[in-house]
Design an enzyme around this catalytic site. Structure first.
Site, PDB file in Angstrom:
ATOM      1  N   GLN A   1       2.819   7.963  -5.282  1.00  0.00           N
ATOM      2  CA  GLN A   1       3.828   7.202  -4.540  1.00  0.00           C
ATOM      3  C   GLN A   1       3.643   5.584  -5.095  1.00  0.00           C
ATOM      4  O   GLN A   1       2.894   5.438  -5.636  1.00  0.00           O
ATOM      5  CB  GLN A   1       3.498   6.954  -3.187  1.00  0.00           C
ATOM      6  CG  GLN A   1       3.560   8.429  -2.412  1.00  0.00           C
ATOM      7  CD  GLN A   1       3.055   8.477  -0.841  1.00  0.00           C
ATOM      8  OE1 GLN A   1       2.158   7.760  -0.590  1.00  0.00           O
ATOM      9  NE2 GLN A   1       3.614   9.124   0.101  1.00  0.00           N
TER      10      GLN A   1
ATOM     11  N   ARG B   1       0.865  -1.156  -0.009  1.00  0.00           N
ATOM     12  CA  ARG B   1      -0.008  -0.197   0.176  1.00  0.00           C
ATOM     13  C   ARG B   1       0.816   1.195   0.162  1.00  0.00           C
ATOM     14  O   ARG B   1       1.794   1.340   0.641  1.00  0.00           O
ATOM     15  CB  ARG B   1      -0.795  -0.003   1.313  1.00  0.00           C
ATOM     16  CG  ARG B   1      -1.827   1.143   1.265  1.00  0.00           C
ATOM     17  CD  ARG B   1      -2.425   1.402   2.751  1.00  0.00           C
ATOM     18  NE  ARG B   1      -1.570   1.658   3.663  1.00  0.00           N
ATOM     19  CZ  ARG B   1      -1.091   2.816   4.212  1.00  0.00           C
ATOM     20  NH1 ARG B   1      -1.386   3.900   3.250  1.00  0.00           N
ATOM     21  NH2 ARG B   1      -0.252   3.065   5.050  1.00  0.00           N
ATOM     22  N   ALA B   2       0.330   2.429  -0.742  1.00  0.00           N
ATOM     23  CA  ALA B   2       0.789   3.596  -0.639  1.00  0.00           C
ATOM     24  C   ALA B   2      -0.155   4.619  -0.591  1.00  0.00           C
ATOM     25  O   ALA B   2      -1.363   4.224  -0.904  1.00  0.00           O
ATOM     26  CB  ALA B   2       1.739   3.863  -1.886  1.00  0.00           C
ATOM     27  N   SER B   3      -0.010   5.855  -0.015  1.00  0.00           N
ATOM     28  CA  SER B   3      -1.063   6.661   0.532  1.00  0.00           C
ATOM     29  C   SER B   3      -1.647   7.323  -0.700  1.00  0.00           C
ATOM     30  O   SER B   3      -2.928   7.589  -0.972  1.00  0.00           O
ATOM     31  CB  SER B   3      -0.624   7.511   1.593  1.00  0.00           C
ATOM     32  OG  SER B   3      -0.312   6.920   2.720  1.00  0.00           O
ATOM     33  N   THR B   4      -0.658   7.708  -1.701  1.00  0.00           N
ATOM     34  CA  THR B   4      -1.334   8.545  -2.810  1.00  0.00           C
ATOM     35  C   THR B   4      -0.835   7.706  -4.256  1.00  0.00           C
ATOM     36  O   THR B   4      -0.133   7.134  -4.330  1.00  0.00           O
ATOM     37  CB  THR B   4      -0.849  10.033  -2.988  1.00  0.00           C
ATOM     38  OG1 THR B   4       0.755   9.769  -2.967  1.00  0.00           O
ATOM     39  CG2 THR B   4      -0.933  10.470  -1.341  1.00  0.00           C
TER      40      THR B   4
END
Length: 209
Positions: free
Chosen positions: A14, A8-11
């Site tokens: 990324q 997972r990445a936040s945006t």
């Protein structure tokens, strides 16, 4: 037992696949293949993560959810973290995080029931602690960001997030072509609030023309 890796990445800017090689090396070292990867760009502070819940729905009892760090799984508040844990526990899924050495024992089945229970209890306690630290780090960063914005506003230096002119021009062309909002969101990854703002801007420019 299947190992299912969650990345997972936040945006969207990324790279959610950044830690894939690390997870592969870890699983190989432990002698287990990774059955599937689940990748998404969503905030760890939200429970609205389709890929995480698709992973859990694919799991059978004793499958492993493999993550790089506990904060990839959760930056949730306490209530949401408890809800996610109930989902994980209800499906009898084991959590293994590269940054949580006590969790690595979850990849082995102990013949001693007492030892197994001890490892699970210790791992659960450490997970709770790291999840709480991840949430505090999230809240601290948000607070510092808000303070910085307020200070910049007070001194007249705050200009807000710069507009993505190329993307917004493409969205405007799609709006002019009568593309559906769902199609525009899928194609550009923009939010509906951005769509609404650009739609209003387009209507105003058409009225002024």
């Amino acid at each position: 037992m299947f190992i299912r890796a969650y990345l997972r990445a936040s945006t969207k800017e990324q790279d959610a696949l950044r830690a894939k090689a690390q997870l592969e090396d870890f699983a190989k070292e432990k002698g287990f293949p990774i059955a599937a990867y689940y990748v998404e760009n969503e905030s760890g502070a939200s429970l609205k993560r389709p890929e995480l819940f698709r992973l859990l729905s694919d799991c059978s009892p004793n499958d492993t959810l493999l993550i790089e760090q506990v904060d990839r799984l959760s930056r949730l508040n306490e209530a949401d973290w408890e809800a996610l844990k109930r989902e994980i526990d209800g499906r009898q899924v084991r959590i293994v995080a590269l940054d949580l050495p006590t969790s690595h024992a979850m990849l082995t089945n102990s013949d001693d029931p007492f030892t197994g229970r001890m490892f699970r209890a210790i791992n659960s306690m450490m997970l709770d602690m790291l999840a709480a630290i991840a949430r505090k780090d999230y809240e601290d960063r948000r607070r510092r960001q808000a303070q910085g914005i307020e200070k910049a506003k007070a001194t007249g230096r705050y200009k807000g997030r710069p507009e993505d002119a190329d993307r917004n021009a493409a969205i405007t062309r799609m709006l002019k072509a009568k593309a559906s909002w769902n199609d525009i969101v899928k194609a550009t990854g923009c939010s509906r609030s951005t769509l609404l703002r650009l739609s209003k801007r387009l209507k105003e420019s058409e009225r002024a023309a």
